[in-house]
Structures are given as C-alpha cells and as structure tokens.
Motif scaffolding. Structure first.
Motif, PDB file in Angstrom:
ATOM      1  N   PHE A 113     -15.910  -1.489   3.704  1.00 42.17           N
ATOM      2  CA  PHE A 113     -16.411  -2.451   2.720  1.00 42.17           C
ATOM      3  C   PHE A 113     -15.254  -3.253   2.131  1.00 42.17           C
ATOM      4  N   TYR A 114     -14.209  -2.563   1.690  1.00 45.95           N
ATOM      5  CA  TYR A 114     -13.088  -3.282   1.072  1.00 45.95           C
ATOM      6  C   TYR A 114     -12.286  -4.062   2.097  1.00 45.95           C
ATOM      7  N   ALA A 115     -12.220  -3.580   3.330  1.00 50.98           N
ATOM      8  CA  ALA A 115     -11.547  -4.350   4.376  1.00 50.98           C
ATOM      9  C   ALA A 115     -12.264  -5.682   4.604  1.00 50.98           C
ATOM     10  N   SER A 116     -13.590  -5.683   4.492  1.00 50.17           N
ATOM     11  CA  SER A 116     -14.355  -6.916   4.682  1.00 50.17           C
ATOM     12  C   SER A 116     -14.070  -7.924   3.577  1.00 50.17           C
ATOM     13  N   LEU A 117     -13.517  -7.463   2.458  1.00 50.88           N
ATOM     14  CA  LEU A 117     -13.164  -8.333   1.343  1.00 50.88           C
ATOM     15  C   LEU A 117     -11.675  -8.682   1.329  1.00 50.88           C
ATOM     16  N   GLY A 118     -10.949  -8.235   2.360  1.00 51.48           N
ATOM     17  CA  GLY A 118      -9.538  -8.596   2.454  1.00 51.48           C
ATOM     18  C   GLY A 118      -8.568  -7.579   1.918  1.00 51.48           C
ATOM     19  N   TYR A 119      -9.034  -6.357   1.621  1.00 48.34           N
ATOM     20  CA  TYR A 119      -8.159  -5.315   1.083  1.00 48.34           C
ATOM     21  C   TYR A 119      -7.567  -4.469   2.208  1.00 48.34           C
ATOM     22  N   THR A 120      -6.340  -4.038   1.992  1.00 46.88           N
ATOM     23  CA  THR A 120      -5.689  -3.057   2.857  1.00 46.88           C
ATOM     24  C   THR A 120      -5.680  -1.727   2.117  1.00 46.88           C
ATOM     25  N   SER A 121      -6.191  -0.675   2.740  1.00 44.53           N
ATOM     26  CA  SER A 121      -6.320   0.629   2.086  1.00 44.53           C
ATOM     27  C   SER A 121      -5.446   1.660   2.770  1.00 44.53           C
ATOM     28  N   ALA A 122      -4.865   2.557   1.978  1.00 42.83           N
ATOM     29  CA  ALA A 122      -4.019   3.625   2.513  1.00 42.83           C
ATOM     30  C   ALA A 122      -3.882   4.714   1.465  1.00 42.83           C
ATOM     31  N   ARG A 123      -3.444   5.891   1.904  1.00 45.51           N
ATOM     32  CA  ARG A 123      -3.199   6.973   0.956  1.00 45.51           C
ATOM     33  C   ARG A 123      -2.074   6.624   0.000  1.00 45.51           C
ATOM     34  N   GLN A 124      -1.123   5.836   0.499  1.00 45.57           N
ATOM     35  CA  GLN A 124       0.006   5.415  -0.314  1.00 45.57           C
ATOM     36  C   GLN A 124       0.331   3.973   0.038  1.00 45.57           C
ATOM     37  N   VAL A 125       0.753   3.195  -0.953  1.00 46.16           N
ATOM     38  CA  VAL A 125       1.187   1.815  -0.730  1.00 46.16           C
ATOM     39  C   VAL A 125       2.547   1.635  -1.382  1.00 46.16           C
ATOM     40  N   LEU A 126       3.464   1.005  -0.655  1.00 39.53           N
ATOM     41  CA  LEU A 126       4.802   0.723  -1.165  1.00 39.53           C
ATOM     42  C   LEU A 126       4.889  -0.736  -1.579  1.00 39.53           C
ATOM     43  N   ALA A 127       5.775  -1.037  -2.525  1.00 40.90           N
ATOM     44  CA  ALA A 127       6.002  -2.415  -2.953  1.00 40.90           C
ATOM     45  C   ALA A 127       7.494  -2.635  -3.127  1.00 40.90           C
ATOM     46  N   VAL A 128       7.950  -3.847  -2.777  1.00 40.24           N
ATOM     47  CA  VAL A 128       9.366  -4.197  -2.876  1.00 40.24           C
ATOM     48  C   VAL A 128       9.610  -4.903  -4.201  1.00 40.24           C
ATOM     49  N   PHE A 129      10.559  -4.374  -4.967  1.00 41.28           N
ATOM     50  CA  PHE A 129      10.963  -4.948  -6.240  1.00 41.28           C
ATOM     51  C   PHE A 129      12.486  -5.115  -6.253  1.00 41.28           C
ATOM     52  N   PRO A 130      13.024  -5.859  -7.219  1.00 41.44           N
ATOM     53  CA  PRO A 130      14.482  -6.000  -7.284  1.00 41.44           C
ATOM     54  C   PRO A 130      15.209  -4.658  -7.377  1.00 41.44           C
ATOM     55  N   SER A 131      14.541  -3.659  -7.932  1.00 41.65           N
ATOM     56  CA  SER A 131      15.166  -2.342  -8.083  1.00 41.65           C
ATOM     57  C   SER A 131      15.007  -1.478  -6.837  1.00 41.65           C
ATOM     58  N   GLY A 132      14.321  -1.997  -5.812  1.00 42.50           N
ATOM     59  CA  GLY A 132      14.141  -1.239  -4.580  1.00 42.50           C
ATOM     60  C   GLY A 132      12.681  -1.113  -4.187  1.00 42.50           C
ATOM     61  N   VAL A 133      12.426  -0.330  -3.164  1.00 42.14           N
ATOM     62  CA  VAL A 133      11.067  -0.089  -2.679  1.00 42.14           C
ATOM     63  C   VAL A 133      10.482   1.099  -3.423  1.00 42.14           C
ATOM     64  N   ARG A 134       9.319   0.907  -4.021  1.00 38.70           N
ATOM     65  CA  ARG A 134       8.715   1.979  -4.810  1.00 38.70           C
ATOM     66  C   ARG A 134       7.267   2.179  -4.409  1.00 38.70           C
ATOM     67  N   ALA A 135       6.804   3.402  -4.542  1.00 41.16           N
ATOM     68  CA  ALA A 135       5.407   3.718  -4.240  1.00 41.16           C
ATOM     69  C   ALA A 135       4.536   3.333  -5.424  1.00 41.16           C
ATOM     70  N   MET A 136       3.385   2.755  -5.128  1.00 42.76           N
ATOM     71  CA  MET A 136       2.421   2.431  -6.173  1.00 42.76           C
ATOM     72  C   MET A 136       1.725   3.712  -6.623  1.00 42.76           C
ATOM     73  N   PRO A 137       0.976   3.667  -7.730  1.00 42.48           N
ATOM     74  CA  PRO A 137       0.462   4.899  -8.347  1.00 42.48           C
ATOM     75  C   PRO A 137      -0.303   5.784  -7.371  1.00 42.48           C
ATOM     76  N   PRO A 138      -0.007   7.075  -7.343  1.00 40.51           N
ATOM     77  CA  PRO A 138      -0.744   7.992  -6.466  1.00 40.51           C
ATOM     78  C   PRO A 138      -2.152   8.238  -6.997  1.00 40.51           C
ATOM     79  N   SER A 139      -3.038   8.632  -6.118  1.00 46.45           N
ATOM     80  CA  SER A 139      -4.418   8.911  -6.500  1.00 46.45           C
ATOM     81  C   SER A 139      -5.011   9.876  -5.491  1.00 46.45           C
TER      82      SER A 139
END
Length: 229
Positions: A163-189
């Motif tokens: 359902f969410y893929a049909s709306l353009g979302y990428t889903s995973a158990r964990q998602v990383l994001a690049v920031f000036p301070s480095g690569v960090r994991a987004m909130p766990p759930s």
C-alpha cells in the motif's frame, strides 16, 4: 512531554477501492472542536494502546505555524456528504528524533524542520477500501511540501508495505540518512519505517552492501559518502 516522544503507532490505512476510485466524495478539513472526540476515537483504531494523553492536550493549542493546526501537530479529518462525524483522521507532527542524537542542537533543529512524521492514520471500518486514507496522507504530504518539508516518514505493519509503496514510500526495518555529522539511523521501531521524498533534491538510495536504504539531500551537501558511492 512532547507529542512525538511516545512509541509511534502503526498507520492503519484503508487502501484503494477495487476500481482504484473513491466511492464517496471525500472532503479533507482541519480538525474542528466539535469533532475532537470522534478524532481521538479514530486514532485509537491505529494504536492498540490508545491515544497518549498529550495528544488530547495538543488539541487545545494554537498552531505553531504552517503546516500545523494544533501546536506542533497537523490534525486533519475526512468527511463524506453522508456522514456528520469524520470517517477518517490523520495526526502528523515534527520529528524530534534529531534532538535525541549526539549532534549540535542547531543542526538538530534544522533537521527537524525537514522531516514530517505521520504518527497515526485511521479510517472507520465501514468506510475502508474507498481511498480515504490515501486522500488524507496525500493532503498531509502536500501541506508539508508547500511549507518546506523535504521528507515524509511513518511506521507501518509489514503487511501494508505494498500500500505505501503504491504511494511512493520506501519501507525497511531500518533507514539511514546522511547529515553533516555523518550517516545516522532513523528512529527504530517494532514496525517498518517508511520514507518518501517531498523535494526533488532528496533521494532514497539502495546501496550495495549497506544495511538499509540511505536518504540523501535533506540538508545541503548531504550526499552519499565516498565509501557508499
């Protein structure tokens, strides 16, 4: 307590109707005082533990600027011509995840202004499979995009991935994001994390060897590190 610090509720969408069209004309409006009780009851459908008390407190606050309607929260309802009470509800807020990371507070604030988190999305059982959840979430994304947010994110149960893929979302158990301070994991759930770019400069990468999808472009010059390129 901040409204974004409780355990996130999985969103509870309705999915599209069999034809992919809306069965009823749906109007999306800002939550009104007369609908507070119905709004909270709908949110209960998306959280088995019930709506946290701080959500009720937020409904009494003036908006903290755009796109918010109640304090730092965006509260919208869906109505059909044949229903007096709302048949769908969505509750989205600032993501305070960055403030829980070991980074400069100014940088954390800038990150917070780029990410809008949908805490809960729910549709009354008798009105599911009519595209109402899709319409609500699209409205959240539009309001967020129009006010400068660059990424939409939420949590959901694994069976809702398509359902969410049909709306353009990428889903995973964990998602990383690049920031000036480095690569960090987004909130766990305990649910899957779903992300969707709202800005053309934001991208979600599948990097060979990386443990999770990687989001880039949330802030200037936050591109894939050399070792991931």
């Amino acid at each position: 307590m901040s409204s974004t610090r409780h355990q996130p509720a999985p969103t509870h969408p309705d999915g599209p109707g069999p034809s992919g069209r809306h069965v009823d004309t749906v109007s999306i409006t800002q939550l009104q005082p007369a609908d507070h009780a119905a709004f909270l009851a709908l949110l209960d459908l998306a959280d088995e533990e019930g709506v946290p008390e701080e959500v009720e407190d937020l409904l009494t606050l003036p908006p903290l600027g755009q796109p918010f309607t109640h304090g730092p929260a965006l509260c919208l309802t869906a109505h059909t011509p044949r229903t007096a009470s709302p048949v769908g509800a969505v509750f989205a807020t600032l993501s305070d995840w960055a403030f829980q990371q070991p980074m400069n507070p100014i940088l954390a604030y800038l990150i917070t202004t780029t990410i809008l988190y949908t805490n809960a999305l729910a549709v009354a059982p008798d009105h599911r499979h009519k595209g109402i959840a899709r319409t609500l979430l699209t409205e959240v994304e539009t309001r967020a995009r129009d006010t400068g947010y660059r990424l939409a994110t939420l949590h959901h149960a694994p069976e809702l991935t398509d359902f969410y893929a049909s709306l353009g979302y990428t889903s995973a158990r964990q998602v990383l994001a690049v920031f000036p301070s480095g690569v960090r994991a987004m909130p766990p759930s305990s649910y899957l994390t779903a992300v969707k770019p709202l800005d053309p400069d934001v991208r979600v990468h599948t990097v060979p060897g990386a443990p999770a999808p990687v989001v880039t472009g949330l802030l200037p010059d936050c591109d894939l590190p050399a070792h991931m390129s």
